[in-house]
Scaffold this active site. Structure first.
Site, mmCIF file in Angstrom:
data_model
loop_
_atom_site.group_PDB
_atom_site.id
_atom_site.type_symbol
_atom_site.label_atom_id
_atom_site.label_comp_id
_atom_site.label_asym_id
_atom_site.label_seq_id
_atom_site.Cartn_x
_atom_site.Cartn_y
_atom_site.Cartn_z
ATOM 1 N N ASP A 184 0.940 -1.321 -0.297
ATOM 2 C CA ASP A 184 -0.036 -0.002 0.043
ATOM 3 C C ASP A 184 0.860 1.154 -0.040
ATOM 4 O O ASP A 184 1.815 1.589 0.657
ATOM 5 C CB ASP A 184 -0.924 -0.057 1.309
ATOM 6 C CG ASP A 184 -1.906 1.076 1.301
ATOM 7 O OD1 ASP A 184 -2.766 1.502 0.343
ATOM 8 O OD2 ASP A 184 -1.662 2.074 2.161
ATOM 9 N N GLU A 267 -1.743 -1.590 -5.935
ATOM 10 C CA GLU A 267 -2.946 -1.054 -6.248
ATOM 11 C C GLU A 267 -3.072 -0.005 -7.212
ATOM 12 O O GLU A 267 -2.015 0.744 -7.523
ATOM 13 C CB GLU A 267 -3.577 -0.395 -5.133
ATOM 14 C CG GLU A 267 -4.877 0.208 -5.196
ATOM 15 C CD GLU A 267 -5.626 0.735 -3.761
ATOM 16 O OE1 GLU A 267 -6.779 1.105 -3.901
ATOM 17 O OE2 GLU A 267 -4.789 1.145 -2.978
ATOM 18 N N ASP A 349 -3.025 1.777 7.032
ATOM 19 C CA ASP A 349 -2.273 1.140 5.983
ATOM 20 C C ASP A 349 -2.187 -0.147 6.000
ATOM 21 O O ASP A 349 -1.825 -1.094 4.926
ATOM 22 C CB ASP A 349 -1.153 2.084 5.929
ATOM 23 C CG ASP A 349 -1.517 3.569 5.547
ATOM 24 O OD1 ASP A 349 -2.308 3.883 4.986
ATOM 25 O OD2 ASP A 349 -0.578 4.515 5.951
#
Length: 394
Positions: A184, A267, A349
């Site tokens: 992330d 992502e 996170d």
């Protein structure tokens, strides 16, 4: 697979003059060909542009083009032909991604480059010979894995010189330590991994403040003056420091992640939309999220790893990674979350990175986590405590 190996070198005064002449000729050939393409009703191909270059060398206005090697000049025309093909393919929808713009004229103040193919250079005894330039001794920070097919001479805006070789490398078939990992990306903490590790982002604020101050000074100076040129070079050097620091950090982090894990999941971030935020646009632009993704993708191919990117619409920050309970959108200032369903308190996170890994490995958020003893409830009752805890609250 092909890779680039770049080395810095320090040319002599005579070589600097020869390289300046070469860069000027390459720039003139590109600009002349581009101007001809803009005036033509039908786009001329590389063969016609090459014939025009041969004729222009015989004229008095462009006879000095014969003083440099013809290989970089021909390569400049090839790249112009490729640039126009990419532009039309992007306009017709044949190329995915962002729209490719029309080729533009080259400027003297921008970075300069010239490419030599095998006919124009040779590497022998740790020295590089360039046609009509001479012998160059680069700083060999590492050995070339194979014989290079081409070399590009680069001069950046801060007057630094580099040699960039294109070589063929073999894939590294080492066994990874871990099966998979989710990453992330953030601002202050650049990367939070699903295994609990964190990578703090370098601090670019010191050089960034100096750049903003010098840019205000540059705007007040007279154009084409020596003082303005000195200020421009100072700004370019500060930009290079930031770029080198970021590149070193991203290379080390991406190499470590790809070496240790078989499946890397990231992502798909909408960076172009995120930079529209006035307060975060400058900080986001300095991070280099797209560059990190490109490095991970390229090194995954080199080390025979599986690189995956999940959909940007996956609610990775809105779902509990333990019981799949969905609590919805929360503000960025909220960094710690308490799930009402399973009672687990976790960092925002870290929870997102675990969700990214699960989605990348084929799990879905609408299914319960395997082995979980708790039951997922659709909503929380009014008597239950708040499910969100702000660790920054005092």
């Amino acid at each position: 697979m092909k890779a680039r190996y770049q080395y810095r070198f320090y040319p002599t005064d005579q070589q600097q003059q020869s390289l300046a002449r070469l860069f000027g000729c390459v720039r003139v050939v590109w600009n002349d060909a581009l101007a001809f393409c803009k005036q033509s009703e039908k786009l001329p191909g590389y063969n016609k542009l090459s014939a025009m270059l041969t004729q222009s060398k015989k004229t008095d206005e462009r006879k000095w083009l014969s003083e440099v090697s013809s290989v970089p000049l021909q390569q400049s025309l090839r790249y112009l032909d490729v640039a126009y093909k990419n532009f039309f393919n992007s306009r017709n929808g044949k190329i995915l991604g962002g729209k490719v713009g029309v080729p533009r004229f080259k400027k003297k103040t921008n970075s300069q480059s010239a490419e030599f193919t095998k006919a124009g250079f040779s590497v022998k005894d740790r020295e590089v010979y360039l046609a009509k330039i001479g012998t160059i001794k680069p700083v060999w920070s590492r050995e070339l894995p194979s014989e290079p097919s081409s070399v590009t001479v680069i001069k950046d805006c801060a007057n630094r010189y580099f040699l960039s070789f294109v070589v063929e490398v073999e894939p590294n078939l080492t066994v990874a330590k871990n099966q998979s990992i989710g990453v992330d990306l953030g601002v202050k903490t650049f990367a939070v991994m699903s295994n609990g590790e964190k990578a703090l982002s370098p601090n670019y604020s010191k050089h960034d403040r100096k750049i903003r101050k010098l840019q205000r000074k540059l705007a007040r100076q007279q154009k084409d003056s020596k003082r303005r040129n000195r200020t421009r070079v100072r700004i370019a050097k500060l930009h290079n420091r930031i770029s080198d620091t970021r590149k070193d950090f991203l290379h080390k982090l991406s190499t470590k992640i790809v070496n240790d894990n078989q499946v890397i999941v990231l992502e798909d971030l909408n960076v172009s939309g995120m930079v529209r935020n006035r307060r975060l646009s400058r900080v986001i632009s300095l991070q280099g999220w797209r560059e990190f993704r490109s490095l991970c993708e390229a090194k995954s191919e080199k080390f025979n790893r599986d690189f995956r990117v999940i959909d940007r619409w996956q609610p990775t920050s809105q779902v509990c990674s333990y019981c799949s309970f969905r609590w919805g959108k929360i503000d960025l200032c909220v960094r710690s979350i308490l799930c009402l369903s399973c009672g687990t308190e976790q960092e925002r996170d870290e929870n997102a990175s675990r969700n990214i890994e699960m989605v990348g490995m084929g799990h879905r958020h609408d299914l319960k986590r395997t082995g979980s003893d708790c039951k997922t409830t659709p909503v929380a009752s009014c008597c239950e405590p708040s499910r969100i805890i702000d660790v920054l609250r005092r």
